[in-house]
Design a protein around this motif. Sequence first.
Motif, PDB file in Angstrom:
ATOM      1  N   ASP A  94       0.824  -1.212   0.000  1.00  0.00           N
ATOM      2  CA  ASP A  94       0.000   0.000   0.000  1.00  0.00           C
ATOM      3  C   ASP A  94       0.859   1.263   0.000  1.00  0.00           C
ATOM      4  O   ASP A  94       0.494   2.270  -0.628  1.00  0.00           O
ATOM      5  N   SER A  95       1.979   1.239   0.695  1.00  0.00           N
ATOM      6  CA  SER A  95       2.852   2.423   0.688  1.00  0.00           C
ATOM      7  C   SER A  95       3.411   2.662  -0.705  1.00  0.00           C
ATOM      8  O   SER A  95       3.484   3.807  -1.174  1.00  0.00           O
ATOM      9  N   ARG A  96       3.789   1.603  -1.362  1.00  0.00           N
ATOM     10  CA  ARG A  96       4.306   1.732  -2.731  1.00  0.00           C
ATOM     11  C   ARG A  96       3.230   2.284  -3.664  1.00  0.00           C
ATOM     12  O   ARG A  96       3.489   3.202  -4.468  1.00  0.00           O
ATOM     13  N   ALA A  97       2.019   1.749  -3.564  1.00  0.00           N
ATOM     14  CA  ALA A  97       0.932   2.204  -4.436  1.00  0.00           C
ATOM     15  C   ALA A  97       0.597   3.671  -4.180  1.00  0.00           C
ATOM     16  O   ALA A  97       0.330   4.434  -5.125  1.00  0.00           O
ATOM     17  N   THR A  98       0.627   4.089  -2.924  1.00  0.00           N
ATOM     18  CA  THR A  98       0.312   5.483  -2.602  1.00  0.00           C
ATOM     19  C   THR A  98       1.349   6.432  -3.183  1.00  0.00           C
ATOM     20  O   THR A  98       1.011   7.475  -3.765  1.00  0.00           O
ATOM     21  N   ILE A  99       2.606   6.101  -3.040  1.00  0.00           N
ATOM     22  CA  ILE A  99       3.669   6.956  -3.579  1.00  0.00           C
ATOM     23  C   ILE A  99       3.549   7.059  -5.093  1.00  0.00           C
ATOM     24  O   ILE A  99       3.654   8.158  -5.666  1.00  0.00           O
ATOM     25  N   GLU A 100       3.308   5.955  -5.748  1.00  0.00           N
ATOM     26  CA  GLU A 100       3.190   5.988  -7.205  1.00  0.00           C
ATOM     27  C   GLU A 100       1.981   6.813  -7.643  1.00  0.00           C
ATOM     28  O   GLU A 100       2.062   7.576  -8.611  1.00  0.00           O
ATOM     29  N   ALA A 101       0.870   6.676  -6.923  1.00  0.00           N
ATOM     30  CA  ALA A 101      -0.327   7.430  -7.287  1.00  0.00           C
ATOM     31  C   ALA A 101      -0.147   8.926  -7.041  1.00  0.00           C
ATOM     32  O   ALA A 101      -0.573   9.759  -7.854  1.00  0.00           O
ATOM     33  N   ARG A 102       0.487   9.303  -5.936  1.00  0.00           N
ATOM     34  CA  ARG A 102       0.631  10.721  -5.595  1.00  0.00           C
ATOM     35  C   ARG A 102       1.713  11.419  -6.409  1.00  0.00           C
ATOM     36  O   ARG A 102       1.608  12.613  -6.701  1.00  0.00           O
ATOM     37  N   LEU A 103       2.765  10.696  -6.786  1.00  0.00           N
ATOM     38  CA  LEU A 103       3.876  11.331  -7.492  1.00  0.00           C
ATOM     39  C   LEU A 103       3.890  11.026  -8.987  1.00  0.00           C
ATOM     40  O   LEU A 103       4.632  11.662  -9.736  1.00  0.00           O
ATOM     41  N   GLY A 104       3.106  10.054  -9.409  1.00  0.00           N
ATOM     42  CA  GLY A 104       3.049   9.736 -10.830  1.00  0.00           C
ATOM     43  C   GLY A 104       4.335   9.159 -11.380  1.00  0.00           C
ATOM     44  O   GLY A 104       4.658   9.357 -12.553  1.00  0.00           O
ATOM     45  N   ARG A 105       5.051   8.441 -10.554  1.00  0.00           N
ATOM     46  CA  ARG A 105       6.292   7.794 -11.008  1.00  0.00           C
ATOM     47  C   ARG A 105       6.506   6.530 -10.200  1.00  0.00           C
ATOM     48  O   ARG A 105       5.903   6.325  -9.145  1.00  0.00           O
ATOM     49  N   ALA A 106       7.396   5.675 -10.701  1.00  0.00           N
ATOM     50  CA  ALA A 106       7.605   4.371 -10.084  1.00  0.00           C
ATOM     51  C   ALA A 106       8.223   4.501  -8.691  1.00  0.00           C
ATOM     52  O   ALA A 106       9.044   5.382  -8.433  1.00  0.00           O
ATOM     53  N   CYS A 107       7.814   3.623  -7.819  1.00  0.00           N
ATOM     54  CA  CYS A 107       8.430   3.474  -6.495  1.00  0.00           C
ATOM     55  C   CYS A 107       8.851   2.012  -6.389  1.00  0.00           C
ATOM     56  O   CYS A 107       8.015   1.141  -6.147  1.00  0.00           O
ATOM     57  N   ASP A 108      10.116   1.747  -6.599  1.00  0.00           N
ATOM     58  CA  ASP A 108      10.544   0.345  -6.601  1.00  0.00           C
ATOM     59  C   ASP A 108      11.670   0.046  -5.623  1.00  0.00           C
ATOM     60  O   ASP A 108      12.335  -0.976  -5.731  1.00  0.00           O
ATOM     61  N   THR A 109      11.870   0.940  -4.633  1.00  0.00           N
ATOM     62  CA  THR A 109      12.804   0.625  -3.550  1.00  0.00           C
ATOM     63  C   THR A 109      12.152   0.929  -2.213  1.00  0.00           C
ATOM     64  O   THR A 109      11.269   1.779  -2.110  1.00  0.00           O
ATOM     65  N   ILE A 110      12.619   0.226  -1.197  1.00  0.00           N
ATOM     66  CA  ILE A 110      12.101   0.409   0.154  1.00  0.00           C
ATOM     67  C   ILE A 110      13.264   0.391   1.138  1.00  0.00           C
ATOM     68  O   ILE A 110      14.262  -0.315   0.930  1.00  0.00           O
ATOM     69  N   ALA A 111      13.147   1.187   2.184  1.00  0.00           N
ATOM     70  CA  ALA A 111      14.043   1.100   3.336  1.00  0.00           C
ATOM     71  C   ALA A 111      13.229   0.516   4.477  1.00  0.00           C
ATOM     72  O   ALA A 111      12.211   1.094   4.871  1.00  0.00           O
ATOM     73  N   TYR A 112      13.655  -0.629   4.982  1.00  0.00           N
ATOM     74  CA  TYR A 112      12.898  -1.281   6.042  1.00  0.00           C
ATOM     75  C   TYR A 112      12.934  -0.431   7.320  1.00  0.00           C
ATOM     76  O   TYR A 112      14.016  -0.044   7.776  1.00  0.00           O
ATOM     77  N   PRO A 113      11.774  -0.123   7.923  1.00  0.00           N
ATOM     78  CA  PRO A 113      11.780   0.644   9.172  1.00  0.00           C
ATOM     79  C   PRO A 113      12.647  -0.027  10.238  1.00  0.00           C
ATOM     80  O   PRO A 113      12.608  -1.258  10.389  1.00  0.00           O
ATOM     81  N   TYR A 114      13.434   0.769  10.924  1.00  0.00           N
ATOM     82  CA  TYR A 114      14.381   0.308  11.945  1.00  0.00           C
ATOM     83  C   TYR A 114      15.489  -0.580  11.356  1.00  0.00           C
ATOM     84  O   TYR A 114      16.292  -1.127  12.111  1.00  0.00           O
ATOM     85  N   GLY A 115      15.527  -0.752  10.038  1.00  0.00           N
ATOM     86  CA  GLY A 115      16.446  -1.721   9.454  1.00  0.00           C
ATOM     87  C   GLY A 115      16.074  -3.144   9.805  1.00  0.00           C
ATOM     88  O   GLY A 115      16.879  -4.070   9.665  1.00  0.00           O
ATOM     89  N   ASP A 116      14.830  -3.343  10.222  1.00  0.00           N
ATOM     90  CA  ASP A 116      14.361  -4.615  10.769  1.00  0.00           C
ATOM     91  C   ASP A 116      13.898  -5.526   9.633  1.00  0.00           C
ATOM     92  O   ASP A 116      12.909  -5.238   8.960  1.00  0.00           O
ATOM     93  N   VAL A 117      14.598  -6.639   9.440  1.00  0.00           N
ATOM     94  CA  VAL A 117      14.312  -7.476   8.274  1.00  0.00           C
ATOM     95  C   VAL A 117      14.700  -8.920   8.564  1.00  0.00           C
ATOM     96  O   VAL A 117      15.615  -9.189   9.356  1.00  0.00           O
ATOM     97  N   ASN A 118      13.987  -9.830   7.941  1.00  0.00           N
ATOM     98  CA  ASN A 118      14.342 -11.252   7.969  1.00  0.00           C
ATOM     99  C   ASN A 118      13.901 -11.849   6.636  1.00  0.00           C
ATOM    100  O   ASN A 118      13.333 -11.143   5.781  1.00  0.00           O
ATOM    101  N   PRO A 119      14.176 -13.121   6.378  1.00  0.00           N
ATOM    102  CA  PRO A 119      13.817 -13.692   5.067  1.00  0.00           C
ATOM    103  C   PRO A 119      12.344 -13.569   4.725  1.00  0.00           C
ATOM    104  O   PRO A 119      11.979 -13.367   3.553  1.00  0.00           O
ATOM    105  N   ARG A 120      11.467 -13.668   5.709  1.00  0.00           N
ATOM    106  CA  ARG A 120      10.025 -13.533   5.443  1.00  0.00           C
ATOM    107  C   ARG A 120       9.692 -12.135   4.946  1.00  0.00           C
ATOM    108  O   ARG A 120       8.903 -11.967   3.996  1.00  0.00           O
ATOM    109  N   VAL A 121      10.282 -11.101   5.554  1.00  0.00           N
ATOM    110  CA  VAL A 121      10.044  -9.726   5.120  1.00  0.00           C
ATOM    111  C   VAL A 121      10.615  -9.502   3.720  1.00  0.00           C
ATOM    112  O   VAL A 121       9.997  -8.846   2.879  1.00  0.00           O
TER     113      VAL A 121
END
Length: 255
Positions: A159-186
Amino acid sequence: MSPDVLILCYHGVSETWPAQIATPPARLEREIAGLLRRGYHPTTFRTAVLSPPARRTLAVTFDDAYRSVFVRARPVLERLGVPGSVYAATSFVGSARPMAWPGIEEWLGGPHESELVAMDWDELAELARLGWEVGSHSVTHPKLTRLADDELLLAELRDSRATIEARLGRACDTIAYPYGDVNPRVIDAASVAGYGAAGSVSSLRPPARMDWPRVGVWREDAGWRFRLKASGFVRRRRASRAAAFPDGSPPRPNA
């Protein structure tokens, strides 16, 4: 020789806010200018990860999309000819209320509360027009690994990706994980959500397209501390150690 890809992670930019995540603008300029003098070629996070344009490649990223980045970091990077990459938690963009989550809530209600306000969509659009990358930092800035519901995890990413693309009219294809918190499932969920590259905040893992270990820059990292953290030699040593010892420590010799 493999390219040296240095990706820095800043947050707020302020002379007066004494938070660990706040960097004074003059220091930001010194740090980036010093790397440019050393031959680093500046580009966006996406390009640095997917197709680094030079042997020494630099990307300057800003998590949380604080308004101070637009007001204070943008002029610095414009003077230096450096495009930034900014990562927005979309539920806070355009709101006059301060952002709030564990780690920054201590500043609510005090003299620095205004530092917690995010950019609005017009400001993000202006950064995009100037050549900045605008990426996702989820919808509400949760610790993604703690979201037990798979649909909720996917919604935070998609949903965050879709919102950015809709509001800015350009691709959003990168993400920074909040807190740098990540595992294989994420990581798997981020791939399903359509991202092509993703950043964490760690120097203790080898680089990977969907888990790129950006170098976090904190208020205490002035002078020699910044130079040490940004050092290609130090980053390579840490990455090789992480590859050799995934749990973070070498095996103990037999007693």
